[in-house]
Each structure stands twice: as C-alpha cells, then as structure tokens.
Design an enzyme around this catalytic site. Structure first.
Site, PDB file in Angstrom:
ATOM      1  N   ASP A   1      68.112  39.652  89.119  1.00 54.91           N
ATOM      2  CA  ASP A   1      69.563  39.455  89.009  1.00 54.91           C
ATOM      3  C   ASP A   1      70.243  39.716  90.345  1.00 54.91           C
ATOM      4  O   ASP A   1      69.680  40.353  91.254  1.00 54.91           O
ATOM      5  CB  ASP A   1      70.094  40.419  87.932  1.00 54.91           C
ATOM      6  CG  ASP A   1      71.361  39.914  87.269  1.00 54.91           C
ATOM      7  OD1 ASP A   1      71.998  39.000  87.816  1.00 54.91           O
ATOM      8  OD2 ASP A   1      71.718  40.467  86.210  1.00 54.91           O
TER       9      ASP A   1
ATOM     10  N   ASP B   1      76.198  33.894  81.636  1.00 51.15           N
ATOM     11  CA  ASP B   1      76.397  35.045  80.756  1.00 51.15           C
ATOM     12  C   ASP B   1      77.142  34.621  79.494  1.00 51.15           C
ATOM     13  O   ASP B   1      77.334  35.430  78.598  1.00 51.15           O
ATOM     14  CB  ASP B   1      77.202  36.133  81.483  1.00 51.15           C
ATOM     15  CG  ASP B   1      76.306  36.985  82.366  1.00 51.15           C
ATOM     16  OD1 ASP B   1      75.077  36.786  82.313  1.00 51.15           O
ATOM     17  OD2 ASP B   1      76.836  37.833  83.099  1.00 51.15           O
TER      18      ASP B   1
END
Ligand code: GLA
Length: 780
Positions: free
Chosen positions: A476, A544
């Site tokens: 990430d 997301d």
C-alpha cells in the site's frame, strides 16, 4: 515486423501499420498510423508541402515550403520553426535551449531492449522486434535514441527515448517525453479516466478543439486524479466501430500527456514524465532514459483498443509467473475489523471464510509495531505480540492448516512520527530543512532516493515474507508526495523521478527472487493503477470504494485500459461504508466477479441465507474463473443512463452481465448483446440463479405470499435470515450471430405485479448470464 526501404520505416502488427521516414533535411516525418497496409510508397498518405504556408519559418531557404511547424513529426526539437509543444527541452552545454535532431542511423534487433531501471513490456525474440533510430543534434554533441518495439500479436507498439550527453559539460533536461507523433485530426475526441479517492477512473470525453488538452498528475504517483492511459477516438466511434487510438505509459509517478491541435488541423500527441518541477542534470558521458509509452490503434472502436491493451498486459506486462495464472478468491479483514483484531478474532474469520469458498486470507493494516490506529507504527516491522500471541508464523501455519493461503499488508514507503524507525532515523523522512512538513494520513514519506532507506525496506519486507511463510503481499501507499527534498541529491527537481526509480529498485529486489509471491499493489485504492506497478504485481486494489454501484463506473473506466485480471474487487457489507448505499448481495457479487473476486466484510454478521448466496458466488466464480479473469472483455451500449452491459468471452464460453444503477418507472425493454461467438453455432444463454432477499421488499411481500406479515415484525426478521425468493430464471437459445444482435430480456418489475418471468431488479439490480454451446447445456 519492421522494415526499412529508402529511409521509410514500416512497422506492422497483425492489424495495424505505423510508418515514418527520414526527410531530405534529416527530420523524422510521421506518415501513417492506422489499419494495416502493405508497405508501399507512402506519398499518398504523406502530408503535402507544395506551397509555403504564411507566417511560417522556412527550415532551409532552398526549400521554403518545408517548415517544421507543419511537418508531422516523430519527435520534434525546439526553437527551429516548430511552434507546437516540444517533447524535449534541454539546456545545452552553451547555455542555449535550441535543439535540432537529425537522422544518423538505425538498427533492428529481435525482441525487446531491456531497461535496467524502468519497467517495460517483456517479450521473447520471436514475439517482438525493436527498431532503434539514432538522431544527432546538428550542433551539439548529443544524441537522441528513439526505440520502437513492435508486439505484432497484440497490436501494440511501445516507444521510449534516451538522451546521450557526449559533451564534457553537464546538460539540464527540463522536459523529455517518451513518445510524440503528429497526425491528421478526424474530428477526434479525448477519452480520459480521472477522479479522486474512492471515485477513480471515471470516463470523461472531451472534443479536441483549439489549444491543448493536458492530462497529468503531480501527486508523486500516477494518481487517482488522472490515470496515465487515455484514448483518442473519432467522434462517431462506438464501442465496436470507428477509429480509436490508445496511449499508456509504464510509469507510476508524475506523468503528463498532451493532445494539441494546430491551425492546420493536425494533432500532436505526446506522453511522458511530467515536466513541472522536473530538471535533470545529465552529466558528461551519461544517458537519460524515459519510461516506455504504449500505443495502439483499432478500427473496431473502443473495445478494439481495449482488447489490444488487455492482451498486452496479460501477455507482456504482468510478471511471467502470473501470466494466465488464475488468481485466488481473497478474504481481507480491513472493512470488517479495521485495526481492532487479534489472532483469535482473525482465526474465527478465517474459518468462516474457508467455509464460504475463500482461498487466501489477508491480514490488512495493524499487525505490527504500535499500529492500533493510523497515527502510529508505520516504518516498524515487529509483529504486535498482543495481537499475535504466538507470533505470525504460528498464525500463518494454523490458517494454512485450514486450507487457506495467507497474505499480509505492508506500507513500506511510509513512516509515522510515532514509530521506532522515526525515533532512530528522523532524517529518513522526506521534508525540506527549515520547513514544517505537511502530513497525509498522519504520515511522512520515506526518502526512497537514498540507498540505505531502500536497503531497510528490502531487508524488512523480505525477512517478514520469508519468516512468516505468507504467499501474498498487499503493498500500500497512502499519501501524496510533498516537501520534496533529499540530502542525497544536488538537484532537488530530480526528487520525484528518483523516488520512482527507488521504488522500482525496491520492488525488483524483493519480488524478483520470490516469483511465487502474489503481489497486489494499492495506493489508497487506485491511486497507482498503472502499467509500471503491474510489472511487479499482477493485480491492483482498484478502489477503497467497495459499493458496487460506484464500482460500475470505476471498473468500467479502468476496463478501457486494463484487463479484468488486474482489477481486484471485493464484496463488502451494505449499507456501504463509503456511500451509505444499500445494495443487493447479488449485485455486489456480480460486479466483483468482473474482476479478481474477494470478500471484505464481517462474516460473523452474515445470515444463513447470505452465507448460502456467498457460497454459490464463490463456487460460480471458481468454475468460470479462467473466463472471468482472462476472457476477452467487452462493453456494450446501454440504452439508458446508468445501464452497464459487460461480457467476457473465451473460446465457446461467455458470461454477460446486465447492471443498472437506477430503475425508471415502467421500464422499457432491455437488450443484451453477446459478441465474439461462432456465428452459426447454437448457444444457450441462462441467467445465473440468485436470491432475492425478502427483507428488501417490506410490505410488498403481501403480493407474493398469502400470509399477511408485518415487515418489521419478529416473524419477518427470522424468516429473512433463512428464506429468499428466486430471481427470474431466463433461458434463451440462438446462434452466435443472433445473440450478437442483442437478446431482448424478459420485463423488469413495472409496479404491476410479480411472476417468475419478471426481473426484480429495482435500483442497483443486476443479472449474470452464462452462454455455452447448446450441445453442452445438459452438462450443467
Ligand atoms: C488504504 C487501503 C485500504 C486499507 C487501508 C489500511 O486505505 O486502500 O484497503 O488497506 O489503507 O490502512
């Protein structure tokens, strides 16, 4: 295939041709990029210079109609009469900025020319050829190499430029694009894919008018604001017809693409590293190599371009080990627990995930250091002993024993001020001396331009992978780059590019020796959804935003550029955390199935009927996974706004999806085409059975059951945990040719009653259809 005849270069793929030549004055003239042609005298398609255009500068007094301003070029210089944007701005050894590159030589090599530092499309010697053209400045001792790699089977040409400084002085590069070409404007429009956090890659269309369209990123990443990939298509083009060009870039940092129309109605298209805040000191006897750009053309509309890109990514971009390798169904604990978990809680989730058909269990953020919220812990790698009492290795072994692989989340490029790493090495964080740095998600960026920082990351991530026995990494990156400065650099405007070179170095060193590790990259979702990252990790956490209605826009946008095998998509709980929208479980599964399917929800809260639905979804997905991940994906024209018609086809199998974001009252007919099948073979087309959860219908249930039920009562609450209604079952038969014209589906609910041949879609409804040869239908 690449041929050269009398200084004309003919690049040929299965369906396209790209031609350019050396002019009498030495510049490279772009001639043609379009449907495949036999190499021939290009005069018919070449731009004509038979009269002098007013207000131009003649390159040579003996030939006044030859002006660089009107010459369609392959890579223009600067300050010699071409007043369009230049792809290259260099401060020369004598302090001037004028450049004028003319042809010197060429060679053709089999295969690809590898880059030691930057990602590129890989191919064997029989799968590609590379043309290397060397240009030399008329005055300065610098050369420019243009490389063209032709991947015939996927109809893709990749291009990159390298500048070589043969002088005794340092040059400064202010701008250096990877590729540029000029072509006639056939009433083109630009299709770009932009957005922001949780709303990535929305499809935007704008006409090419006077001036320049700029598509770029300045966040330090390829960004969720503007994907580096874009299309240029005829205004009249559709998904399946018309001319369209596709452009993309193997780069994960600041990028810039320009589409400029001049007064002669030619377009200049270029792409490369963003030149804002970029200055590169090119020392004597050194080179600067640009990232690779990717170009494709199709006369079969936007799907045509997408098919080329999809095959290219699946066959030449993602790591060799994962090309055509089916990806596991993932469970990720993030939306279920956030930071609040321990081994017991996770093991319980893992058992349930296994029962639901999941294959890989991912432990997301929060397993290390003091990472109990997002203000602390980044940079540290010690496993939190309160969360994993017997260590991670032990936990992984236990989950493996359930029959699940295990994956782990990392955010290696970052540091929190509250961390051991920061206490030990505050100077490793990126900040300008004397200036308070700005934080993103309470964190600072580590200085990846420094070798010792890169070594720290490589050592710690590698050790964690090796010691814990995981088989998947989620990498990430959750903030943009600011306060760009490194004590290791003399030219601070090199920071952004050197950061990306550092990132690629780290990824190469960790993952090249571990080819079996499935790497899923992520940057707050799709903030780094690009070809560069795909050369290391074959799939990317798309967004997301797990609301499937938002995902329709996001996944469809990305589908113009990237194949479904790269698009990671999870089913989450509804109402959704990002939108508060309540969506049916069937649609959540159907949208996520057009991608790499996963689950990300609190499995403890599922009702028995939801568990049954999820078991069916994973079983269906696994059965058709090769088709869903690697089949040829196409979009079709939806008759109403908010209608999405998708399909994948591979050999004699296809799956089509009908999705709608909103239902109008009294909806008119719905039409679903299925293309790519054999014209005169007979196929069956059956809707995938799915459940209608009865609590969705409230008081309307009185129409389908003779028993009067209080929609808020206890009986309903209990019943809705165990009972559901079947959605309409549809069955059609037709030849490939007939299905391609579009199947008219049974009616949607119209407020006039329910029967088994009514599709109960409502807002957010969807259905999948399986298509197979009629002769095989009895196998199911
Ligand atoms: C980012 C990612 C999420 C999750 C969180 C964890 O937002 O995109 O999927 O991993 O970080 O902090």
């Amino acid at each position: 295939m690449i041929e050269e005849k009398q200084h004309v270069f003919y690049l040929t793929t299965v369906h396209t041709s790209y031609w350019f030549r050396v002019t009498a004055h030495g510049q490279l003239e772009h001639l043609y990029f379009g449907p495949r042609q036999i190499p021939q005298d290009p005069a018919a398609v070449a731009f004509k210079h038979t009269a002098q255009l007013g207000s131009t500068v003649a390159y040579d007094e003996s030939d006044v109609s030859y002006s660089l301003d009107t010459l369609p070029q392959e890579y223009a210089g600067f300050g010699r009469g071409d007043f369009r944007d230049s792809p290259l701005i260099v401060k020369m050894a004598d302090g001037t900025y004028v450049s004028d590159f003319v042809y010197e030589k060429y060679r053709i090599v089999a295969g690809v020319v590898p880059s030691p530092t930057l990602p590129y499309g890989k191919a064997s010697a029989s799968e590609a050829d590379t043309l290397i053209v060397t240009l030399k400045d008329q005055v300065q001792d610098i050369t420019l190499t243009l490389e063209y790699t032709v991947f015939p089977a996927t109809d893709v040409i990749s291009r990159r430029a390298t500048l070589h400084n043969h002088t005794e002085q340092t040059l400064v590069i202010d701008k250096i694009m990877s590729a540029q070409w000029d072509m006639p404007n056939l009433d083109y429009q630009v299709h770009s894919f932009s957005g922001g956090w949780a709303s990535e890659a929305h499809h935007h269309v704008q006409p090419v008018e006077d001036g320049t369209i700029v598509l770029n990123s300045l966040t330090g990443a390829s960004s969720n604001r503007q994907n580096p990939g874009f299309l240029v298509g005829e205004k009249a083009a559709t998904e399946d017809t018309g001319w369209a060009y596709g452009v993309n870039l193997f780069y994960s940092g600041n990028h810039e693409s320009r589409i400029q129309r001049n007064n002669q109605d030619f377009l200049r298209i270029m792409t490369g590293i963003n030149s804002q805040g970029f200055h590169w000191q090119l020392a004597p006897n050194s080179d600067f190599e640009t990232p690779s750009a990717v170009l494709t053309f199709s006369d079969a509309g936007f799907n045509g371009v997408s098919h080329h890109f999809h095959q290219f990514v699946n066959n030449h971009v993602v790591p060799a080990h994962f090309q055509q390798r089916e990806r596991p169904v993932v469970y990720n604990n993030w939306e279920a627990t956030f930071f609040n978990f321990n081994d017991k809680k996770l093991f319980e989730l893992a058992k349930q995930a296994k029962d639901l058909g999941v294959e890989l269990f991912v432990i997301d953020d929060g397993w290390f250091g003091t990472r109990n919220d997002d203000t602390q812990g980044l940079g540290d790698y010690d496993v939190n002993p309160k969360k994993f009492r017997h260590g991670l290795r032990d936990f992984v072994t236990q989950v493996n024993a359930l029959g699940l692989q295990v994956g782990l989340w990392f955010e290696p490029e970052m540091v929190n001020e509250k961390s051991r790493l920061y206490a030990d090495h505050p100077d490793w964080a990126v900040r300008v001396p004397g200036r308070q740095p700005v934080l993103g998600r309470h964190q600072l960026v580590l200085d990846l331009t420094r070798p010792e920082v890169r070594d720290y990351i490589v050592d710690n991530v590698s050790r964690t992978i090796d010691e814990t026995g995981i088989s998947y990494v989620k990498w990430d990156m959750n903030r943009h780059l600011t306060d760009m400065y490194s004590a290791a650099l003399t030219e601070q405007a090199e920071f952004n590019h050197r950061y990306i070179l550092g990132l690629y170095d780290v990824l190469r060193r960790i993952f090249n020796p571990r080819p079996n590790i499935l790497l899923e990259t992520c940057s707050s979702g799709g903030n780094r959804f690009d070809l560069g990252m795909m050369t290391f990790g074959p799939q990317i956490w798309t967004s997301d935003d797990t609301d499937p209605i938002e995902r329709l826009d996001i996944q469809q946008g990305l589908s113009y550029l990237y194949p479904l095998s790269t698009i990671s998509a999870h089913v989450s709980s509804a109402p959704h955390q990002q939108t508060l929208r309540d969506t049916p479980l069937s649609t959540r599964g159907n949208v996520a199935s057009f991608g790499v399917l996963g689950y990300e929800m609190d499995l403890n809260l599922l009702t028995p009927i939801e568990r049954a639905e999820i078991r069916d979804q994973t079983e269906f997905y696994k059965k058709h996974r090769a088709l869903l991940q690697f089949g040829q994906f196409s979009r079709h024209f939806g008759r109403r706004p908010g209608q999405f018609l998708w399909q994948v086809q591979r050999g004699d199998q296809a799956i089509a999806g009908f999705f709608q974001q909103h239902v109008p009252a009294s909806p008119t007919y719905d039409r679903l085409p299925v293309t790519g099948l054999v014209a005169n073979t007979l196929y069956t087309m059956d809707s995938k059975p799915q459940r209608l959860m009865i609590d969705r219908f409230g008081e309307l249930l009185k129409h389908v059951t003779p028993v009067k039920l209080d929609p808020h009562g206890r009986i309903m609450t209990t019943a809705s945990r165990h009972l559901s209604l079947p959605d309409a079952q549809e069955h059609y038969v037709g030849t490939g040719a007939l299905l391609a014209t579009g199947v008219l589906l049974v009616n949607q609910f119209m407020g006039s009653g329910y029967n088994k041949q009514v599709r109960m879609l409502g807002d957010y409804g969807s259905t999948l259809y399986c298509i197979q040869p009629a002769a095989e239908a009895h196998d199911d």
